[in-house]
Scaffold this active site. Structure first.
Site, PDB file in Angstrom:
ATOM      1  CE  LYS A 185     129.414  -9.524 -41.785  1.00 39.13           C
ATOM      2  NZ  LYS A 185     129.353  -9.703 -43.269  1.00 39.13           N
ATOM      3  N   GLY A 232     123.511  -1.889 -48.403  1.00 33.49           N
ATOM      4  CA  GLY A 232     123.464  -3.210 -49.012  1.00 33.49           C
ATOM      5  C   GLY A 232     122.119  -3.492 -49.630  1.00 33.49           C
ATOM      6  CB  SER A 233     120.685  -6.681 -50.779  1.00 32.32           C
ATOM      7  OG  SER A 233     120.584  -7.461 -49.592  1.00 32.32           O
ATOM      8  N   GLY A 245     118.666  -8.195 -47.369  1.00 28.89           N
ATOM      9  CA  GLY A 245     119.554  -8.301 -46.220  1.00 28.89           C
ATOM     10  C   GLY A 245     119.351  -7.170 -45.237  1.00 28.89           C
ATOM     11  N   GLY A 246     119.208  -5.949 -45.756  1.00 24.96           N
ATOM     12  CA  GLY A 246     119.016  -4.799 -44.889  1.00 24.96           C
ATOM     13  C   GLY A 246     117.713  -4.859 -44.129  1.00 24.96           C
ATOM     14  CD  GLU A 303     122.174   3.217 -50.387  1.00 23.36           C
ATOM     15  OE1 GLU A 303     121.472   2.431 -51.071  1.00 23.36           O
ATOM     16  OE2 GLU A 303     123.368   3.418 -50.589  1.00 23.36           O
ATOM     17  CB  CYS A 308     123.348   2.921 -54.028  1.00 27.16           C
ATOM     18  SG  CYS A 308     124.566   4.141 -53.552  1.00 27.16           S
ATOM     19  CD  GLU A 322     119.095  -1.599 -56.395  1.00 23.44           C
ATOM     20  OE1 GLU A 322     120.107  -0.880 -56.539  1.00 23.44           O
ATOM     21  OE2 GLU A 322     118.716  -2.023 -55.269  1.00 23.44           O
TER      22      GLU A 322
END
Length: 504
Positions: free
Chosen positions: A184, A241-242, A245-246, A265, A302, A389
């Site tokens: 994706k 990603g965030s 969202g993750g 991650e 990251c 973060e």
């Protein structure tokens, strides 16, 4: 005609370019936006079904054939190097040198996995020979081999358009394991994704592999990503990603009728502990180094070291002064997307209400300059929000009263990708006491230096306890990453001829 203007804007599904009824407009830093097909659940279904069909032949290929495929993908990416750099710079605002370096890392990862699988050590072969005469009961012949899981879904990352995206580490390790991949693409760089997908497709055709081995679905909505995670034929997910969202996708993976592993991650502040002897001897030098690491790539890594912990006093003052000087001279930089820039300012403003602002950027739009805040150890321990973060060039100095409070700060941290100790010889006793705490908090513990820059090698661990990642036993960088997409199978009294393909 620019590279962007020559793009077809379609998905690549099982060897075929596919359009759709809906499109979205890319938002490049320079040049005009281009229209790309909007991925739907139907597109995901077609890609996943083809990937499942491909699995039966691709999982049975020899290690040599898969290595040849990975090497050919690297060759095809290199052949498109100029086009990838051009479109990547336009879409992300990253400088050409950064993208050229990232392209080298991407092709290097592919070639590393090609070499890695030629040695059968990654299969973790184990054999307990039969003992037919053992008393009181005989033992059967037992063999264990790591086998590929099945079709893998991969999410492209916003901050690495090459090394963590279409042909990045998740894709490379899954293909090396024998798993077809459905990617994706990230909407921040759909043109870059298309060109890299074309490279993978050219390699697939040249190697005579099933067309379902690789597909790319373009999308700027959540629908395609949710459909990918929930599709019953997808057996694992790789995500960078965030946290928000993750975590939402991780929950979907767990809520499936048959849950699947979600290797996400998600987020890390990568704390740096300044031990007293090092701070006294080279505080200003460390401050300048931290500022450089903090602002590298506009802080959009990251492993960005967002928090420093130092004992209050004149040495901490000197460190802070040097950091302020270096950050004050740093120019504003372009963020990867408008959304990332907005999220940075939102996070910065939230922390600024909780801590002392020492340097405020005051930037707007897609540009952001660094920010520096300070707080006390007591305040940091009392307010968990200070440990959140903020994705970008924001630094927080936590001034602790003493080493005991430094250790309490370390104990209170959530999971991290990295923890760093800046230390000199005189700090050995303190470091020895702190290390057992840090190794429980992070997947990588550094002495001196800064964590930005992740070496791609056998020993690398890029992961850590939650929320750094959703599976603390895995890594998304380095050869151990292949184990995410394999599972052990024990064969009892199996004729050796039947196992030849599994280890070929």
């Amino acid at each position: 005609m620019t590279v962007a203007e020559g793009l077809n804007g379609r998905h690549l599904i099982a060897g075929t370019c596919v359009s759709g009824d809906e499109t979205f407009l890319s938002q490049p830093v320079t040049g005009k936006g281009q229209r790309f097909a909007q991925g739907t659940a139907a597109h995901v279904d077609a890609a996943a079904r083809s990937a499942e069909d491909a699995f039966w032949s691709y999982s049975a290929t020899s290690r040599a054939d898969r290595a040849a495929f990975l090497n050919r993908i690297a060759d095809e990416i290199e052949a498109r190097g100029d086009a990838i750099t051009e479109i990547g710079c336009a879409e992300t605002g990253l400088p050409a040198a950064r993208l050229q370096g990232e392209r080298g890392r991407t092709t290097g990862q592919l070639r590393l996995f090609a070499t890695h699988i030629l040695d059968d050590a990654f299969l973790d072969l184990r054999h307990d020979a039969a003992m037919p005469d053992r008393a009181p009961a005989p033992r059967p012949d037992m063999r264990m081999i790591q086998r590929p899981l099945g079709p893998v879904g991969v999410f492209g990352a916003s901050n690495f358009p090459l090394a963590f995206s279409t042909a990045g580490g998740d894709t490379a390790s899954a293909l090396a394991a024998g798993c077809p991949v459905v990617v994706k693409g990230h909407p921040a760089h759909p043109g870059t994704a298309q060109i890299v997908a074309e490279a993978i497709e050219a390699a697939r055709v040249a190697c005579g592999l099933h067309p379902g081995v690789f597909s790319l679905i373009q999308s700027n909505s959540r629908a395609a990503g949710e459909a990918l995670v929930q599709h019953p034929l997808i057996q694992a997910i790789g995500f960078t990603g965030s946290l928000a969202g993750g975590r939402a996708l991780f929950d979907l993976a767990c809520q499936r009728p048959v849950p699947i592993p979600f290797f996400g991650e998600l987020g890390s502040v990568n704390p740096v502990f300044l031990l007293p002897a090092a701070l006294a001897a080279r505080g200003p030098e460390i401050g300048a180094g931290w500022a450089g690491s903090l602002t590298m790539g506009a802080g959009q890594f990251c492993t960005n070291p967002g928090i420093v912990i130092a004992v209050e006093g004149p040495d901490a003052d000197a460190f802070e002064a040097a950091t302020l000087t270096a950050l004050g001279a740093a120019p504003a930089q372009t963020m990867l997307t408008d959304g990332i820039a907005d999220a940075y300012r939102h996070g910065r403003d939230h922390l600024a209400a909780l801590a002392d602002v020492r340097l405020g950027s005051g930037c707007s739009g897609r540009q952001n300059a660094p920010d520096l805040l300070t707080t006390t150890g007591t305040a940091f321990l009392a307010n968990p929000d200070l440990a959140e973060e903020v994705f970008g060039p924001l630094g927080l100095i936590v001034r602790v009263a003493d080493i005991d409070e430094m250790r309490r700060v370390a104990m209170g941290l959530r999971g991290q990708l990295t923890c760093t100790m800046q230390m000199d010889a005189g700090d050995s006793d303190i470091a020895q006491a702190l290390l057992p705490v840090l190794e429980r908090k992070a997947g990588r513990v550094l002495v001196n230096g800064f964590p930005t820059g992740v070496e791609v090698c056998d020993a690398m661990v890029h992961g850590g306890p939650y929320p750094a990642s959703t599976n603390f036993g895995a890594t998304s960088v380095g050869t151990l990453a292949i184990r995410r997409f394999m599972r052990p199978v024990c064969y009892q009294n199996m004729p050796e001829a039947f196992l030849a393909g599994a280890i070929a």
